[in-house]
Design a protein around this motif. Structure first.
Motif, PDB file in Angstrom:
ATOM      1  N   ASP A 164      40.199  -3.493  21.864  1.00 18.57           N
ATOM      2  CA  ASP A 164      39.008  -3.098  22.636  1.00 18.57           C
ATOM      3  C   ASP A 164      37.699  -3.279  21.863  1.00 18.57           C
ATOM      4  O   ASP A 164      36.754  -2.506  22.034  1.00 18.57           O
ATOM      5  CB  ASP A 164      39.139  -1.642  23.109  1.00 18.57           C
ATOM      6  CG  ASP A 164      40.326  -1.448  24.033  1.00 18.57           C
ATOM      7  OD1 ASP A 164      40.661  -2.388  24.774  1.00 18.57           O
ATOM      8  OD2 ASP A 164      40.923  -0.350  24.011  1.00 18.57           O
ATOM      9  N   ASN A 165      37.643  -4.301  21.013  1.00 22.15           N
ATOM     10  CA  ASN A 165      36.375  -4.647  20.382  1.00 22.15           C
ATOM     11  C   ASN A 165      35.554  -5.521  21.324  1.00 22.15           C
ATOM     12  O   ASN A 165      36.089  -6.225  22.177  1.00 22.15           O
ATOM     13  CB  ASN A 165      36.638  -5.361  19.064  1.00 22.15           C
ATOM     14  CG  ASN A 165      37.387  -4.474  18.083  1.00 22.15           C
ATOM     15  OD1 ASN A 165      36.820  -3.542  17.518  1.00 22.15           O
ATOM     16  ND2 ASN A 165      38.672  -4.744  17.886  1.00 22.15           N
ATOM     17  N   GLY A 166      34.219  -5.518  21.157  1.00 22.13           N
ATOM     18  CA  GLY A 166      33.357  -6.155  22.139  1.00 22.13           C
ATOM     19  C   GLY A 166      33.412  -7.659  22.158  1.00 22.13           C
ATOM     20  O   GLY A 166      33.193  -8.285  23.199  1.00 22.13           O
ATOM     21  N   ALA A 167      33.726  -8.319  21.041  1.00 25.04           N
ATOM     22  CA  ALA A 167      33.716  -9.785  20.987  1.00 25.04           C
ATOM     23  C   ALA A 167      35.098 -10.293  20.624  1.00 25.04           C
ATOM     24  O   ALA A 167      35.971 -10.432  21.477  1.00 25.04           O
ATOM     25  CB  ALA A 167      32.656 -10.269  20.011  1.00 25.04           C
ATOM     26  N   VAL A 168      35.345 -10.607  19.357  1.00 26.27           N
ATOM     27  CA  VAL A 168      36.613 -11.167  18.902  1.00 26.27           C
ATOM     28  C   VAL A 168      37.402 -10.095  18.157  1.00 26.27           C
ATOM     29  O   VAL A 168      36.852  -9.368  17.328  1.00 26.27           O
ATOM     30  CB  VAL A 168      36.372 -12.378  17.978  1.00 26.27           C
ATOM     31  CG1 VAL A 168      37.700 -12.978  17.513  1.00 26.27           C
ATOM     32  CG2 VAL A 168      35.535 -13.434  18.689  1.00 26.27           C
ATOM     33  N   GLY A 169      38.686 -10.031  18.440  1.00 27.80           N
ATOM     34  CA  GLY A 169      39.505  -9.034  17.766  1.00 27.80           C
ATOM     35  C   GLY A 169      39.708  -9.351  16.300  1.00 27.80           C
ATOM     36  O   GLY A 169      39.277  -8.610  15.413  1.00 27.80           O
ATOM     37  N   LEU A 170      40.360 -10.502  16.009  1.00 26.54           N
ATOM     38  CA  LEU A 170      40.629 -10.925  14.643  1.00 26.54           C
ATOM     39  C   LEU A 170      40.095 -12.344  14.484  1.00 26.54           C
ATOM     40  O   LEU A 170      40.446 -13.238  15.260  1.00 26.54           O
ATOM     41  CB  LEU A 170      42.132 -10.899  14.349  1.00 26.54           C
ATOM     42  CG  LEU A 170      42.831  -9.547  14.562  1.00 26.54           C
ATOM     43  CD1 LEU A 170      44.329  -9.703  14.397  1.00 26.54           C
ATOM     44  CD2 LEU A 170      42.291  -8.481  13.623  1.00 26.54           C
ATOM     45  N   ARG A 171      39.302 -12.568  13.445  1.00 26.38           N
ATOM     46  CA  ARG A 171      38.623 -13.853  13.322  1.00 26.38           C
ATOM     47  C   ARG A 171      38.652 -14.318  11.868  1.00 26.38           C
ATOM     48  O   ARG A 171      38.444 -13.525  10.955  1.00 26.38           O
ATOM     49  CB  ARG A 171      37.177 -13.727  13.793  1.00 26.38           C
ATOM     50  CG  ARG A 171      36.411 -15.039  13.831  1.00 26.38           C
ATOM     51  CD  ARG A 171      35.065 -14.849  14.509  1.00 26.38           C
ATOM     52  NE  ARG A 171      34.321 -16.106  14.574  1.00 26.38           N
ATOM     53  CZ  ARG A 171      33.117 -16.246  15.129  1.00 26.38           C
ATOM     54  NH1 ARG A 171      32.518 -15.179  15.668  1.00 26.38           N
ATOM     55  NH2 ARG A 171      32.511 -17.408  15.144  1.00 26.38           N
ATOM     56  N   GLY A 172      38.921 -15.632  11.671  1.00 23.17           N
ATOM     57  CA  GLY A 172      38.958 -16.169  10.321  1.00 23.17           C
ATOM     58  C   GLY A 172      38.303 -17.526  10.232  1.00 23.17           C
ATOM     59  O   GLY A 172      38.395 -18.334  11.157  1.00 23.17           O
ATOM     60  N   ARG A 173      37.653 -17.787   9.132  1.00 25.56           N
ATOM     61  CA  ARG A 173      37.059 -19.095   8.894  1.00 25.56           C
ATOM     62  C   ARG A 173      38.136 -20.056   8.389  1.00 25.56           C
ATOM     63  O   ARG A 173      39.305 -19.710   8.266  1.00 25.56           O
ATOM     64  CB  ARG A 173      35.890 -18.973   7.932  1.00 25.56           C
ATOM     65  CG  ARG A 173      34.788 -18.021   8.438  1.00 25.56           C
ATOM     66  CD  ARG A 173      33.434 -18.344   7.866  1.00 25.56           C
ATOM     67  NE  ARG A 173      32.964 -19.661   8.328  1.00 25.56           N
ATOM     68  CZ  ARG A 173      31.822 -20.218   7.920  1.00 25.56           C
ATOM     69  NH1 ARG A 173      31.051 -19.574   7.054  1.00 25.56           N
ATOM     70  NH2 ARG A 173      31.459 -21.398   8.374  1.00 25.56           N
ATOM     71  N   SER A 174      37.756 -21.288   8.106  1.00 25.93           N
ATOM     72  CA  SER A 174      38.721 -22.338   7.768  1.00 25.93           C
ATOM     73  C   SER A 174      39.617 -21.914   6.606  1.00 25.93           C
ATOM     74  O   SER A 174      39.184 -21.263   5.653  1.00 25.93           O
ATOM     75  CB  SER A 174      37.980 -23.625   7.415  1.00 25.93           C
ATOM     76  OG  SER A 174      37.284 -24.127   8.534  1.00 25.93           O
ATOM     77  N   GLY A 175      40.887 -22.328   6.730  1.00 34.37           N
ATOM     78  CA  GLY A 175      41.854 -22.018   5.689  1.00 34.37           C
ATOM     79  C   GLY A 175      42.419 -20.622   5.745  1.00 34.37           C
ATOM     80  O   GLY A 175      43.147 -20.212   4.838  1.00 34.37           O
ATOM     81  N   SER A 176      42.140 -19.891   6.806  1.00 38.67           N
ATOM     82  CA  SER A 176      42.603 -18.511   6.900  1.00 38.67           C
ATOM     83  C   SER A 176      44.039 -18.436   7.410  1.00 38.67           C
ATOM     84  O   SER A 176      44.574 -19.385   7.981  1.00 38.67           O
ATOM     85  CB  SER A 176      41.694 -17.711   7.833  1.00 38.67           C
ATOM     86  OG  SER A 176      40.381 -17.650   7.328  1.00 38.67           O
ATOM     87  N   SER A 177      44.640 -17.278   7.242  1.00 39.40           N
ATOM     88  CA  SER A 177      45.980 -16.992   7.739  1.00 39.40           C
ATOM     89  C   SER A 177      45.973 -15.632   8.417  1.00 39.40           C
ATOM     90  O   SER A 177      45.502 -14.648   7.833  1.00 39.40           O
ATOM     91  CB  SER A 177      46.991 -17.003   6.594  1.00 39.40           C
ATOM     92  OG  SER A 177      48.256 -16.543   7.028  1.00 39.40           O
ATOM     93  N   ILE A 178      46.493 -15.599   9.643  1.00 39.05           N
ATOM     94  CA  ILE A 178      46.627 -14.336  10.374  1.00 39.05           C
ATOM     95  C   ILE A 178      48.083 -14.206  10.781  1.00 39.05           C
ATOM     96  O   ILE A 178      48.632 -15.095  11.454  1.00 39.05           O
ATOM     97  CB  ILE A 178      45.711 -14.280  11.602  1.00 39.05           C
ATOM     98  CG1 ILE A 178      44.248 -14.449  11.188  1.00 39.05           C
ATOM     99  CG2 ILE A 178      45.900 -12.967  12.362  1.00 39.05           C
ATOM    100  CD1 ILE A 178      43.265 -14.464  12.357  1.00 39.05           C
ATOM    101  N   SER A 179      48.739 -13.126  10.401  1.00 41.54           N
ATOM    102  CA  SER A 179      50.164 -12.973  10.675  1.00 41.54           C
ATOM    103  C   SER A 179      50.500 -11.543  11.054  1.00 41.54           C
ATOM    104  O   SER A 179      49.816 -10.593  10.665  1.00 41.54           O
ATOM    105  CB  SER A 179      50.987 -13.399   9.455  1.00 41.54           C
ATOM    106  OG  SER A 179      50.712 -12.568   8.345  1.00 41.54           O
ATOM    107  N   ASP A 180      51.564 -11.420  11.844  1.00 41.24           N
ATOM    108  CA  ASP A 180      52.150 -10.115  12.180  1.00 41.24           C
ATOM    109  C   ASP A 180      51.102  -9.134  12.704  1.00 41.24           C
ATOM    110  O   ASP A 180      51.113  -7.943  12.368  1.00 41.24           O
ATOM    111  CB  ASP A 180      52.855  -9.529  10.956  1.00 41.24           C
ATOM    112  CG  ASP A 180      53.917 -10.461  10.410  1.00 41.24           C
ATOM    113  OD1 ASP A 180      54.861 -10.791  11.139  1.00 41.24           O
ATOM    114  OD2 ASP A 180      53.771 -10.907   9.244  1.00 41.24           O
ATOM    115  N   SER A 181      50.197  -9.644  13.520  1.00 42.22           N
ATOM    116  CA  SER A 181      49.074  -8.835  13.992  1.00 42.22           C
ATOM    117  C   SER A 181      48.991  -8.877  15.508  1.00 42.22           C
ATOM    118  O   SER A 181      49.627  -9.717  16.166  1.00 42.22           O
ATOM    119  CB  SER A 181      47.765  -9.343  13.369  1.00 42.22           C
ATOM    120  OG  SER A 181      47.798  -9.232  11.958  1.00 42.22           O
TER     121      SER A 181
END
Length: 583
Positions: A167-184
């Motif tokens: 329920d955040n207003g824009a983006v929940g989880l955000r990463g710049r180049s080369g990022s890793s998002i897991s188990d989220s």
């Protein structure tokens, strides 16, 4: 009274003699004042406590929360002004107040090696964790909720693991180049659930119900998981988002993902992508059935993509739509296009592929390949290919078999434009045609069974080899539609070549309405089954007809016809047109 016995006395003496003598300390202590013997507090807890907000970190080191913390209006909660900083929230909540800015941010970046873990960041007036200028940062086990902008935003090479953005207003989880998002997870965020730039990895994540505040005509807005070029997305689930479940730019790899019940499309990929072992079902809701938006459907790709081992069912647009030079292999598409409300496609001046793609099972544009796949129960057509494509080892069945949805030109099994090779493909029980081919195509070892009006409808300059057509035409289970192309094979253009066809028990056998076609080894019998009176219907002069089985020939004057029994030509005859041209 109990008296001490001699034995008891001897035991007591022995124990006393065996016990070591108690030390009274050094009788000669060292010179100088006494020194402490306790471990210092900084060695017991070698970290700096954060007891209140706002708080600024100016030195590298480890920091920890001691309690829940509340922000102050007009201030950032924590400002990190150093490299190599770790913040242990210890399960506490960091809560913004009216007028407060960002929860945690970076000063004088770029900063390196920032770690934040184990806590809740909520109700801030901007972002929860805004670490865009922090490189190689690590965020783990943090919940960001009800922040006005982003939940978590990490810089180049950042890691987000085990986090939840809600329920955040824009983006929940955000990463710049080369990022890793897991188990989220990302749920109910206003614009995008998860968004990464180029060369990123998103794995084992769930994104749902995002995009309520999005402008869905803008790229990514309303998407569950969005990614730039050269990204890898694996084992993710993205459902019920306002635009697409998963959306990428070019050269992405998407594997083992599910994208279901999204408002516009399940997976929307750029050029050169590989999509494998994915499922996309139930995408496109009724209010978003806009036929002018090409990205409606299950899996929609740019040119040069490979789509393999995917399941696309019950999407209101196309099942799979792949642009130029793409491969669709070992896929299954069922029930796509049902309830899709289309304007009159022919009135919009669309090409063949545009006309049928919006309600089709599997679609490839120019130079594409459909292989070892099946498509069934789509509203428009099952397998569609544009110029220079290939369809092989596939099946197309039951197109537009829902009576309430029949109408217009829908209900084709295989629809192709020009210069397509179709091999070892079967079209069965489609409402109108089994195969509908335009010009310059090659059909090898194909079959059409029990299609509503016609097994094969061909225009110009097609080569048809070893084609089987049985039980096609307006039989008892189909209402007569009055369509001109009927029966097993219907040729309505010039320059077609048919070799070794087997036509049986159709409403009509072989029908040719134009001139300059050639057949060899065509066998037609029991068309219709009751009388066999319509085995061959040659309605124009100047066709060369070599047939392998005797049968009734209904023809215009001067049409030349011959029986070729077992390869032995029993009759040779030249036919001249009124202009004197020799055939």
């Amino acid at each position: 009274m109990r008296f001490i016995q001699p034995t008891d006395f001897r035991i007591a003496c022995a124990l006393l003699l065996a016990a070591p003598l108690a030390s009274a300390g050094d009788l000669n202590p060292p010179a100088g004042p006494p020194t402490p013997t306790m471990i210092p507090l900084e060695q017991v807890e070698p970290r700096t406590p954060i007891n209140a907000l706002p708080f600024t970190i100016n030195q590298p080191g480890s920091y920890y929360f001691t309690q829940d913390l509340a922000g102050q209006a007009g201030n950032v909660g924590i400002v990190i002004n150093a490299d190599d900083v770790a913040i242990d929230m210890r399960g506490f909540t960091m809560r913004g107040v009216a007028g407060a800015s960002t929860g945690i941010t970076i000063a004088n970046g770029p900063r390196h090696n920032i770690a934040i873990y184990d806590g809740v960041v909520r109700d801030w007036g901007a972002s929860g964790l805004f670490l865009q200028d922090a490189r190689e940062c690590h965020i783990e086990n943090v919940l960001t909720e009800d922040n006005a902008n982003n939940g978590v935003f990490v810089g180049f090479g950042g890691v987000i693991k085990g986090c939840h953005a809600r329920d955040n207003g824009a983006v929940g989880l955000r990463g710049r180049s080369g990022s890793s998002i897991s188990d989220s997870t990302a749920t109910g965020n206003g614009v995008i659930g998860i968004l990464v730039e180029n060369s990123c990895v998103v794995s084992r994540c769930t994104s749902r119900l995002n995009g309520a505040s999005a402008n869905i005509t803008s790229p990514y807005e309303g998407t569950g998981i969005g990614a730039g070029d050269d990204c890898v997305i694996t084992d993710c689930v993205s459902t019920r988002n306002e635009r697409a479940g998963i959306e990428t730019l070019d050269a992405a790899v998407i594997s083992g993902c599910q994208a279901n019940e999204n408002e516009y499309s399940g997976i929307l990929a750029g050029a050169g992508c590989v999509i494998t072992n994915c499922a996309a079902g139930g995408n496109v809701t009724p209010q978003n059935q806009n036929p002018d938006v090409i990205y409606l459907g299950g899996i929609i790709t740019g040119e040069g993509c490979v789509v393999t081992h995917c399941q696309v069912d019950d999407n209101k647009g196309s099942g799979v739509y792949a642009l130029f030079d793409s491969v669709v292999a070992a896929c299954s598409a069922t029930g796509n296009g049902i309830d899709l409300q289309l304007a009159n496609a022919t009135a919009r001046g669309q090409s063949l592929i545009q006309e049928y793609a919006e309600g089709a099972g599997l679609v490839v544009d120019s130079g594409g390949l459909i292989a070892n796949s099946s498509a069934a129960e789509s509203s428009q057509a099952e397998l569609v290919a544009h110029q220079g494509g290939l369809i092989v080892d596939s099946t197309a069945s039951n197109a537009n078999r829902v009576p309430a949805l029949r109408g217009g030109g829908s209900g084709r099994g295989v629809v192709v434009d020009d210069y397509i090779v179709i091999a070892n493909t079967t079209a069965t029980r489609n409402f109108i045609y089994g195969f509908d081919v335009n010009s310059g195509n090659l059909l090898i070892d194909c079959a059409a069974y029990r299609n509503g009006t016609c097994g094969l409808n061909a225009d110009f300059d097609n080569y048809i080899v070893n084609f089987k057509a049985a039980s096609n035409g307006p039989l008892t289970e189909f209402a007569a539609r009055g369509d001109s192309p009927i029966g097993g094979i219907f040729i309505n253009g010039r320059g077609n070549r048919i070799a070794d066809a087997h036509i049986k028990q159709n409403s009509h056998g072989l029908t040719i309405t134009s001139a300059e076609n050639f057949t060899h080894g065509v066998g037609a019998s029991s068309n219709p089954a009751a009388s066999g009176a319509n085995n061959f219907n040659i309605l124009n002069i100047d066709n060369l007809i070599l047939i392998s089985t005797p049968g009734s020939i209904n023809s215009a004057p001067h049409v030349w016809a011959s029986y070729d029994m077992g390869g032995l030509l029993t009759q040779i005859q030249d036919v001249y047109t009124t202009s004197g041209d020799k055939r």
